[in-house]
Write an enzyme that holds these catalytic residues in place. Structure first.
Site, PDB file in Angstrom:
ATOM      1  N   PHE A   8       0.883  -1.166   0.000  1.00  0.00           N
ATOM      2  CA  PHE A   8       0.000   0.000   0.000  1.00  0.00           C
ATOM      3  C   PHE A   8       0.916   1.211   0.000  1.00  0.00           C
ATOM      4  O   PHE A   8       1.659   1.427   0.955  1.00  0.00           O
ATOM      5  CB  PHE A   8      -0.899  -0.033   1.237  1.00  0.00           C
ATOM      6  N   PRO A  10       0.936   4.474   0.485  1.00  0.00           N
ATOM      7  CA  PRO A  10       1.105   5.431   1.581  1.00  0.00           C
ATOM      8  C   PRO A  10       1.805   4.852   2.812  1.00  0.00           C
ATOM      9  O   PRO A  10       2.271   5.622   3.663  1.00  0.00           O
ATOM     10  CB  PRO A  10      -0.344   5.828   1.925  1.00  0.00           C
ATOM     11  N   SER A  11       1.894   3.544   2.920  1.00  0.00           N
ATOM     12  CA  SER A  11       2.490   2.910   4.100  1.00  0.00           C
ATOM     13  C   SER A  11       4.002   3.090   4.123  1.00  0.00           C
ATOM     14  O   SER A  11       4.693   2.676   3.185  1.00  0.00           O
ATOM     15  CB  SER A  11       2.165   1.410   4.099  1.00  0.00           C
ATOM     16  N   PRO A  12       4.575   3.678   5.194  1.00  0.00           N
ATOM     17  CA  PRO A  12       6.034   3.827   5.272  1.00  0.00           C
ATOM     18  C   PRO A  12       6.797   2.506   5.153  1.00  0.00           C
ATOM     19  O   PRO A  12       7.784   2.440   4.414  1.00  0.00           O
ATOM     20  CB  PRO A  12       6.251   4.512   6.627  1.00  0.00           C
TER      21      PRO A  12
END
Length: 245
Positions: A8, A10-12
Protein backbone atom coordinates in the site's frame (compact mmCIF):
# COMPACT_ATOMS: atom_id res chain seq x y z
CA UNK A 1 10.56 -14.29 -12.66
CA UNK A 2 9.52 -11.19 -10.67
CA UNK A 3 8.69 -11.41 -7.00
CA UNK A 4 5.13 -10.57 -5.94
CA UNK A 5 4.96 -7.71 -3.44
CA UNK A 6 1.63 -6.88 -1.85
CA UNK A 7 1.83 -3.27 -0.75
CA UNK A 8 0.00 0.00 0.00
CA UNK A 9 1.93 3.01 -1.27
CA UNK A 10 1.10 5.43 1.58
CA UNK A 11 2.49 2.91 4.10
CA UNK A 12 6.03 3.83 5.27
CA UNK A 13 7.13 0.16 5.66
CA UNK A 14 5.92 -0.60 2.14
CA UNK A 15 7.84 2.35 0.75
CA UNK A 16 10.96 1.18 2.57
CA UNK A 17 10.76 -2.18 0.79
CA UNK A 18 10.12 -0.53 -2.58
CA UNK A 19 13.17 1.69 -2.17
CA UNK A 20 15.37 -1.18 -1.00
CA UNK A 21 14.20 -3.35 -3.88
CA UNK A 22 15.23 -0.71 -6.38
CA UNK A 23 18.61 -0.30 -4.70
CA UNK A 24 19.23 -4.06 -4.74
CA UNK A 25 18.09 -4.23 -8.36
CA UNK A 26 15.38 -6.84 -7.92
CA UNK A 27 12.27 -6.80 -10.09
CA UNK A 28 9.04 -6.67 -8.09
CA UNK A 29 5.55 -7.43 -9.36
CA UNK A 30 3.53 -4.83 -7.44
CA UNK A 31 0.07 -5.82 -6.19
CA UNK A 32 -1.65 -2.97 -4.36
CA UNK A 33 -3.82 -3.64 -1.32
CA UNK A 34 -5.66 -1.01 0.72
CA UNK A 35 -6.07 -2.45 4.19
CA UNK A 36 -7.55 0.82 5.48
CA UNK A 37 -10.77 0.29 3.55
CA UNK A 38 -10.87 -3.48 3.76
CA UNK A 39 -11.67 -3.83 0.09
CA UNK A 40 -12.29 -7.50 -0.67
CA UNK A 41 -10.11 -7.60 -3.78
CA UNK A 42 -8.27 -10.76 -4.84
CA UNK A 43 -5.04 -9.16 -3.58
CA UNK A 44 -6.63 -8.45 -0.20
CA UNK A 45 -7.90 -12.02 0.10
CA UNK A 46 -4.47 -13.39 -0.83
CA UNK A 47 -2.76 -11.37 1.90
CA UNK A 48 -5.30 -12.67 4.42
CA UNK A 49 -4.66 -16.23 3.22
CA UNK A 50 -0.86 -16.24 3.39
CA UNK A 51 -0.14 -13.72 6.16
CA UNK A 52 -1.70 -14.38 9.59
CA UNK A 53 -1.00 -10.76 10.55
CA UNK A 54 -2.94 -9.56 7.48
CA UNK A 55 -0.44 -6.75 6.94
CA UNK A 56 1.52 -5.25 4.09
CA UNK A 57 4.16 -5.43 2.83
CA UNK A 58 3.92 -9.14 2.13
CA UNK A 59 6.39 -10.83 -0.26
CA UNK A 60 5.85 -13.99 -2.29
CA UNK A 61 9.05 -15.27 -3.89
CA UNK A 62 7.99 -18.38 -5.80
CA UNK A 63 5.96 -19.65 -2.85
CA UNK A 64 8.28 -18.36 -0.14
CA UNK A 65 6.12 -15.98 1.93
CA UNK A 66 7.66 -13.24 4.04
CA UNK A 67 6.23 -10.28 5.91
CA UNK A 68 7.60 -7.50 8.15
CA UNK A 69 9.38 -4.84 6.09
CA UNK A 70 12.84 -5.12 7.65
CA UNK A 71 12.86 -8.90 7.25
CA UNK A 72 11.89 -8.47 3.60
CA UNK A 73 14.64 -5.90 3.06
CA UNK A 74 17.27 -8.20 4.56
CA UNK A 75 16.00 -11.11 2.48
CA UNK A 76 16.11 -9.13 -0.76
CA UNK A 77 19.69 -8.15 -0.06
CA UNK A 78 20.79 -11.63 1.04
CA UNK A 79 19.10 -13.35 -1.91
CA UNK A 80 19.70 -10.83 -4.69
CA UNK A 81 22.29 -8.28 -3.57
CA UNK A 82 25.38 -7.86 -5.73
CA UNK A 83 27.76 -6.54 -3.06
CA UNK A 84 27.75 -5.82 0.64
CA UNK A 85 27.50 -2.03 0.53
CA UNK A 86 23.85 -1.89 1.66
CA UNK A 87 24.29 -4.51 4.40
CA UNK A 88 27.97 -4.95 5.29
CA UNK A 89 29.44 -8.36 6.03
CA UNK A 90 31.84 -6.92 8.62
CA UNK A 91 30.24 -7.89 11.97
CA UNK A 92 30.57 -4.49 13.59
CA UNK A 93 29.42 -2.53 10.56
CA UNK A 94 26.43 -4.86 10.13
CA UNK A 95 25.63 -4.56 13.84
CA UNK A 96 25.26 -0.80 13.46
CA UNK A 97 22.90 -1.27 10.53
CA UNK A 98 20.91 -3.82 12.55
CA UNK A 99 20.79 -1.48 15.53
CA UNK A 100 19.37 1.31 13.41
CA UNK A 101 16.81 -1.06 11.87
CA UNK A 102 15.76 -2.11 15.37
CA UNK A 103 15.68 1.54 16.46
CA UNK A 104 13.32 2.21 13.58
CA UNK A 105 11.09 -0.78 14.35
CA UNK A 106 10.97 -0.40 18.12
CA UNK A 107 11.20 3.35 18.69
CA UNK A 108 11.06 5.67 15.69
CA UNK A 109 8.00 4.30 13.94
CA UNK A 110 6.14 3.94 17.24
CA UNK A 111 6.65 7.61 18.07
CA UNK A 112 5.46 8.49 14.58
CA UNK A 113 2.41 6.27 14.98
CA UNK A 114 1.72 7.96 18.30
CA UNK A 115 1.11 11.12 16.30
CA UNK A 116 -0.74 9.84 13.25
CA UNK A 117 -2.56 6.68 14.41
CA UNK A 118 -5.19 8.55 16.48
CA UNK A 119 -6.00 10.67 13.43
CA UNK A 120 -6.10 7.82 10.89
CA UNK A 121 -7.82 5.15 12.98
CA UNK A 122 -9.56 6.85 15.91
CA UNK A 123 -10.96 10.04 14.35
CA UNK A 124 -8.80 12.43 16.38
CA UNK A 125 -8.74 15.98 15.04
CA UNK A 126 -5.49 17.02 16.71
CA UNK A 127 -2.23 15.50 17.96
CA UNK A 128 -1.40 15.52 21.65
CA UNK A 129 1.38 17.70 22.98
CA UNK A 130 3.04 14.66 24.54
CA UNK A 131 3.07 12.77 21.23
CA UNK A 132 4.54 15.81 19.50
CA UNK A 133 7.25 16.16 22.14
CA UNK A 134 8.23 12.48 21.91
CA UNK A 135 8.40 12.63 18.12
CA UNK A 136 10.64 15.69 18.16
CA UNK A 137 12.95 14.13 20.76
CA UNK A 138 13.41 10.94 18.74
CA UNK A 139 14.19 12.91 15.59
CA UNK A 140 16.86 14.72 17.59
CA UNK A 141 18.34 11.33 18.53
CA UNK A 142 18.36 10.37 14.85
CA UNK A 143 20.05 13.66 14.02
CA UNK A 144 22.83 12.65 16.43
CA UNK A 145 23.17 9.22 14.85
CA UNK A 146 23.62 10.78 11.43
CA UNK A 147 26.21 13.23 12.70
CA UNK A 148 28.19 10.49 14.48
CA UNK A 149 28.14 8.15 11.46
CA UNK A 150 29.40 10.65 8.92
CA UNK A 151 26.25 11.69 7.12
CA UNK A 152 24.00 8.60 6.98
CA UNK A 153 22.03 6.54 9.49
CA UNK A 154 24.55 3.72 9.89
CA UNK A 155 27.75 4.76 8.14
CA UNK A 156 29.21 7.09 5.56
CA UNK A 157 27.02 5.78 2.72
CA UNK A 158 23.53 4.43 2.12
CA UNK A 159 22.60 1.17 3.86
CA UNK A 160 19.35 -0.69 4.47
CA UNK A 161 18.91 1.48 7.55
CA UNK A 162 18.50 4.62 5.46
CA UNK A 163 15.86 3.00 3.26
CA UNK A 164 13.95 1.82 6.32
CA UNK A 165 14.02 5.16 8.12
CA UNK A 166 13.48 7.69 5.34
CA UNK A 167 9.74 7.03 4.84
CA UNK A 168 9.15 8.17 8.42
CA UNK A 169 11.23 11.32 8.02
CA UNK A 170 9.72 12.18 4.63
CA UNK A 171 6.29 11.41 6.04
CA UNK A 172 6.96 14.05 8.66
CA UNK A 173 8.17 16.51 6.04
CA UNK A 174 4.62 17.30 5.03
CA UNK A 175 4.43 20.90 3.90
CA UNK A 176 7.97 21.93 3.04
CA UNK A 177 7.00 23.09 -0.45
CA UNK A 178 4.77 25.73 1.13
CA UNK A 179 6.97 27.00 3.92
CA UNK A 180 10.36 28.51 3.35
CA UNK A 181 13.82 27.16 2.67
CA UNK A 182 13.96 24.20 5.04
CA UNK A 183 11.77 21.10 5.22
CA UNK A 184 9.40 21.02 8.13
CA UNK A 185 7.95 18.30 10.31
CA UNK A 186 4.22 17.89 10.87
CA UNK A 187 3.40 17.95 14.54
CA UNK A 188 -0.17 19.22 14.58
CA UNK A 189 -2.96 20.66 12.48
CA UNK A 190 -5.38 23.51 13.02
CA UNK A 191 -8.41 24.88 11.24
CA UNK A 192 -6.26 26.56 8.59
CA UNK A 193 -4.96 23.16 7.44
CA UNK A 194 -8.54 22.03 6.93
CA UNK A 195 -8.94 24.89 4.52
CA UNK A 196 -5.77 23.82 2.68
CA UNK A 197 -3.71 26.80 3.87
CA UNK A 198 -1.01 24.94 5.77
CA UNK A 199 -0.14 22.83 8.79
CA UNK A 200 1.21 23.49 12.25
CA UNK A 201 4.92 22.75 11.85
CA UNK A 202 8.30 22.51 13.52
CA UNK A 203 11.29 23.64 11.49
CA UNK A 204 13.62 20.83 10.43
CA UNK A 205 16.47 23.32 10.17
CA UNK A 206 16.81 22.84 13.95
CA UNK A 207 18.15 19.37 13.04
CA UNK A 208 20.94 20.19 10.60
CA UNK A 209 22.28 16.69 9.99
CA UNK A 210 18.83 15.14 9.54
CA UNK A 211 17.83 17.86 7.08
CA UNK A 212 21.00 17.45 5.03
CA UNK A 213 20.67 13.65 5.06
CA UNK A 214 17.11 13.88 3.75
CA UNK A 215 18.23 16.07 0.87
CA UNK A 216 21.05 13.65 -0.02
CA UNK A 217 18.78 10.63 0.07
CA UNK A 218 16.34 12.25 -2.33
CA UNK A 219 19.18 12.56 -4.82
CA UNK A 220 20.92 9.24 -4.21
CA UNK A 221 18.13 6.70 -3.70
CA UNK A 222 17.05 5.06 -6.99
CA UNK A 223 13.42 5.75 -7.84
CA UNK A 224 12.92 8.01 -4.85
CA UNK A 225 10.25 10.29 -6.30
CA UNK A 226 8.15 7.61 -7.97
CA UNK A 227 7.97 5.55 -4.79
CA UNK A 228 8.62 7.52 -1.64
CA UNK A 229 7.73 10.91 -3.07
CA UNK A 230 4.34 9.83 -4.38
CA UNK A 231 3.67 7.67 -1.34
CA UNK A 232 4.40 10.54 1.02
CA UNK A 233 2.02 12.79 -0.89
CA UNK A 234 -0.68 10.12 -0.66
CA UNK A 235 -0.09 9.76 3.06
CA UNK A 236 -0.40 13.54 3.52
CA UNK A 237 -3.77 13.48 1.81
CA UNK A 238 -5.02 10.71 4.10
CA UNK A 239 -4.02 12.66 7.22
CA UNK A 240 -5.50 15.91 5.95
CA UNK A 241 -8.76 14.27 4.92
CA UNK A 242 -9.14 12.62 8.33
CA UNK A 243 -8.50 15.90 10.15
CA UNK A 244 -10.98 17.74 7.94
CA UNK A 245 -13.93 15.44 8.62
Amino acid sequence: MPLDLYYFLPSPPCRAVLLAGKAVGVRLNLLEVCLLTGDKTPEFREVRRVNPLQTVPTLNDDGFILYESRAIMRYLFNAYGKDDSLYPTDPRARAIVDQRLDFDAGTLIEKWRGCVRPVIHWNAKSISDDAKKQLKEIFQVLDGFIEACGGYCAGDHLTLADFSIIPIVSGAEMSHRRSGKFPRILLDSNSSSRCGKGLELVDLSEMKHLSEWLARCKQEMPGYEETNGKGTDAFVQIVRSKMAV
